[in-house]
Design an enzyme around this catalytic site. Structure first.
Site, PDB file in Angstrom:
ATOM      1  N   MET A   1      -4.676  -7.104  -1.831  1.00  0.00           N
ATOM      2  CA  MET A   1      -4.559  -8.244  -2.742  1.00  0.00           C
ATOM      3  C   MET A   1      -4.504  -9.533  -1.921  1.00  0.00           C
ATOM      4  SD  MET A   1      -2.462  -6.933  -6.023  1.00  0.00           S
ATOM      5  CE  MET A   1      -0.819  -7.071  -5.352  1.00  0.00           C
ATOM      6  N   GLY A   2      -4.955  -9.457  -0.676  1.00  0.00           N
ATOM      7  CA  GLY A   2      -5.038 -10.651   0.164  1.00  0.00           C
ATOM      8  C   GLY A   2      -3.712 -11.020   0.792  1.00  0.00           C
TER       9      GLY A   2
ATOM     10  N   HIS B   1      -1.647  -9.404   6.339  1.00  0.00           N
ATOM     11  CA  HIS B   1      -0.708  -9.366   7.459  1.00  0.00           C
ATOM     12  C   HIS B   1      -1.055  -8.174   8.340  1.00  0.00           C
ATOM     13  CE1 HIS B   1       1.138  -6.147   5.218  1.00  0.00           C
ATOM     14  NE2 HIS B   1       1.390  -6.956   4.199  1.00  0.00           N
ATOM     15  N   GLU B   2      -0.247  -7.981   9.363  1.00  0.00           N
ATOM     16  CA  GLU B   2      -0.547  -6.949  10.370  1.00  0.00           C
ATOM     17  C   GLU B   2      -0.653  -5.547   9.743  1.00  0.00           C
ATOM     18  OE1 GLU B   2      -1.884  -5.818  13.748  1.00  0.00           O
ATOM     19  OE2 GLU B   2      -1.646  -7.942  13.260  1.00  0.00           O
ATOM     20  N   GLY B   3       0.073  -5.316   8.644  1.00  0.00           N
ATOM     21  CA  GLY B   3      -0.030  -4.016   7.961  1.00  0.00           C
ATOM     22  C   GLY B   3      -1.457  -3.788   7.471  1.00  0.00           C
ATOM     23  N   HIS B   4      -2.030  -4.795   6.806  1.00  0.00           N
ATOM     24  CA  HIS B   4      -3.428  -4.675   6.348  1.00  0.00           C
ATOM     25  C   HIS B   4      -4.366  -4.571   7.549  1.00  0.00           C
ATOM     26  CE1 HIS B   4      -1.673  -7.356   3.028  1.00  0.00           C
ATOM     27  NE2 HIS B   4      -2.066  -6.282   2.371  1.00  0.00           N
TER      28      HIS B   4
ATOM     29  N   GLN C   1       1.356   3.282   4.125  1.00  0.00           N
ATOM     30  CA  GLN C   1       2.481   4.158   3.756  1.00  0.00           C
ATOM     31  C   GLN C   1       3.648   3.353   3.180  1.00  0.00           C
ATOM     32  OE1 GLN C   1       2.985   7.282   3.388  1.00  0.00           O
ATOM     33  NE2 GLN C   1       5.224   7.416   3.382  1.00  0.00           N
TER      34      GLN C   1
HETATM   35  O1  PAF Z   1      -1.502  -2.223  -2.337  1.00  0.00           O
HETATM   36  C1  PAF Z   1      -2.111  -3.178  -2.872  1.00  0.00           C
HETATM   37  O2  PAF Z   1      -2.247  -4.259  -2.301  1.00  0.00           O
HETATM   38  C2  PAF Z   1      -2.693  -2.990  -4.260  1.00  0.00           C
HETATM   39  O3  PAF Z   1      -1.857  -2.227  -5.069  1.00  0.00           O
HETATM   40  C3  PAF Z   1      -4.127  -2.414  -4.243  1.00  0.00           C
HETATM   41  C4  PAF Z   1      -4.152  -1.007  -3.680  1.00  0.00           C
HETATM   42  C5  PAF Z   1      -5.029  -3.316  -3.426  1.00  0.00           C
HETATM   43  C6  PAF Z   1      -4.657  -2.366  -5.679  1.00  0.00           C
HETATM   44  O4  PAF Z   1      -4.698  -3.620  -6.266  1.00  0.00           O
END
Ligand code: PAF
Length: 282
Positions: free
Chosen positions: A30-31, A34-37, A148
């Site tokens: 969802m934008g 951060h480092e997790g993404h 996780q």
């Molecule tokens: O974890 C998230 O950021 C959201 O729940 C996801 C998986 C992108 C779905 O909108």
């Protein structure tokens, strides 16, 4: 890194990649990356030929009194971070294109979504599984990467992919933490400096519970839960929403802390709701 907004343009890019025999990795977000993404983007980049990072604040997974409008957004910075981590394409669809007038189809995973966050956020997981299903249909990824930190979400999406015979491998990356243990979350940006300090209580409570099990050999679920409640209760800015100790494979209730166990909690720090968890192998 290319930005794609239109659904048809995305389909064109997917078609091109498939024709060239390239594998596709999808990191749904969802934008406000951060480092997790970014750790997920790096994993995808080491596995897949084309890495699609979707940035979509999905309105249907937010409750009426939740933070959809206020959810932090910074597309420019997301683009730069995702590019540096190895992303190839950023997919940012519009709400009106994802849910046009007349939209009426939802995907729901039963049982797994009933407890923990599901009990406190009615409709949340239905919104998540619906949008993830749509993203899978649009991007047709070989692999999709989730964190996780949202343990219940990760299990729910795995279940959905398996139950609906989706042709995608769901991978789950570890919780990424700051040096003081606080799990990275886009919602940490809501915290004042004082609240940010108070947010350490989540990891502290989880660590105490882990030590109680691993070091003191305490396997009674109620005693471990009490330890978490006491720790969170000692932090004046924190209010415990839930602390659950459940089977780590299917989130079912357990009578003692044995096997693959998930300790999960949701805590409000001021008005910000944070979640965290730890998996124990006992
Ligand atoms: O974890 C998230 O950021 C959201 O729940 C996801 C998986 C992108 C779905 O909108």
């Amino acid at each position: 890194m290319q930005i794609v907004r239109e659904l048809d343009d995305l389909r064109g890019e997917v078609k091109k990649a498939k024709k060239e025999g390239k594998s596709i990795g999808l990191v749904p977000t969802m934008g406000f990356l951060h480092e997790g993404h970014l750790s997920l983007v790096r994993s995808a980049s080491s596995q897949d030929d084309v890495v699609v990072v979707s940035v979509f604040v999905n309105p249907i997974q937010f409750g009426e009194n939740e933070d959809y409008e206020d959810y932090p957004r910074d597309l420019e910075s997301d683009l730069q971070k995702a590019r540096e981590a190895g992303g190839d394409l950023m997919f940012c669809p519009r709400v009106a294109d994802m849910y046009p007038p007349g939209y009426a189809t939802f995907v729901e995973v039963e049982r797994l979504t009933e407890g923990l966050c599901g009990a406190n956020r009615p409709g949340h997981f239905r919104g998540v599984t619906t949008v993830v299903n749509k993203l899978f249909n649009l991007v047709e990824p070989d692999r999709a990467y989730f964190g996780q930190k949202d343990a219940q979400q990760a299990l729910t999406i795995k279940r959905m992919a398996e139950d609906l015979n989706m042709n995608v491998e769901v991978r789950v990356g570890p919780v990424i933490r700051e040096e003081d243990g606080v799990a990275l979350s886009s919602r940490n940006s809501y915290l004042s400096p004082e609240e940010r300090r108070a947010a350490r209580v989540l990891y502290r409570a989880l660590s105490k519970a882990r030590d109680l099990v691993y070091i003191d050999k305490e396997y009674r679920v109620e005693t471990v839960r009490q330890c978490i409640e006491d720790e969170v209760g000692g932090e004046p800015l924190a209010q415990l929403e839930y602390a659950e100790i459940v089977n780590g494979d299917d989130l079912s209730s357990i009578s003692e802390v044995k096997g693959n166990v998930l300790i999960a909690l949701a805590v409000k720090i001021g008005s910000t709701r944070l979640i965290d968890n730890m998996l124990l192998e006992v």
